[in-house]
Design a protein around this motif. Structure first.
Motif: not given
Ligand SMILES: [Zn+2]
Length: 213
Positions: A104-121
């Motif tokens: 979807y993002l590759s076809k809609h360049s107005e968007w970018e994505i940032i993944i926020i991964y909260i790591e927890l054991a």
């Protein structure tokens, strides 16, 4: 770059604090936190006689997970109608959903994505979730507290009934492989991933997120 809007996707185990962190960021950047559950509830308000919507409602009422195609349809419609940044809580939640979002993002360049991964054991997630209490008065949630009385409203605190250890372990063992496949997908596609240590305090984690995005 031509990106005008950002999708912030919060990924993490139950009790990792991702919901709290998503709300903190939402206030800061004035965006809305969206989960697939919200989109589903909105969609099934009026199913009419649409068989597709009736099926979604049936699965929602039974607690059956929705197929990726449903999540993908709802997210496509949502993103197509929004003019601001978006914060997703727990989406994408499978390799298929991650792949969809990337396409979807590759076809809609107005968007970018940032993944926020909260790591927890996983053991920390289990400990936190099974000691989490909810206020009977105002619904405030307290992580790992011995208090019996709510500081905000004076109501009584009780352990949530669905938070017994067996249920929590089952939920976490369902989450782990999903999270791993989503993170691996975005690592392989060189997306921006911010990893933060969910063992730290809420303030430390939110500070770290703010400094990295
Ligand atoms: Zn309260």
């Amino acid at each position: 770059m031509s990106h005008q809007k950002t999708i912030y996707s919060f990924i993490g185990l139950p009790a990792s604090g991702k919901g709290t962190q998503a709300s903190i960021l939402a206030k800061k950047i004035k965006a809305k936190v969206i989960g697939i559950g919200d989109l589903i509830r909105e969609t099934i308000k009026d199913t009419g006689d649409d068989p597709f919507l009736i099926d979604i409602k049936k699965r929602y009422d039974d607690g059956t997970p929705q197929p990726d195609a449903v999540a993908i349809d709802l997210v496509t419609a949502y993103l197509g109608n929004i003019d601001s940044d978006v914060i997703f809580d727990n989406f994408p939640f499978s390799n298929g959903q991650a792949e969809f979002l990337s396409n979807y993002l590759s076809k809609h360049s107005e968007w970018e994505i940032i993944i926020i991964y909260i790591e927890l054991a996983p053991e920390t997630a289990i400990r936190r979730a099974t000691s989490r209490k909810i206020c009977s008065g105002c619904g405030a949630i307290y992580e790992a507290t011995d208090e019996m009385i709510c500081k905000k409203c004076g109501g009584s605190l009780a352990v949530r009934s669905d938070d017994n250890e067996e249920t929590v372990r089952a939920r976490i063992s369902q989450y782990l492989p999903k999270i791993n496949e989503v993170i691996k997908y975005f690592e392989n596609s060189n997306s921006k991933i911010i990893k933060v240590d969910g063992e730290k305090s809420i303030e430390e984690v939110s500070g770290e997120i703010a400094s990295k995005i």
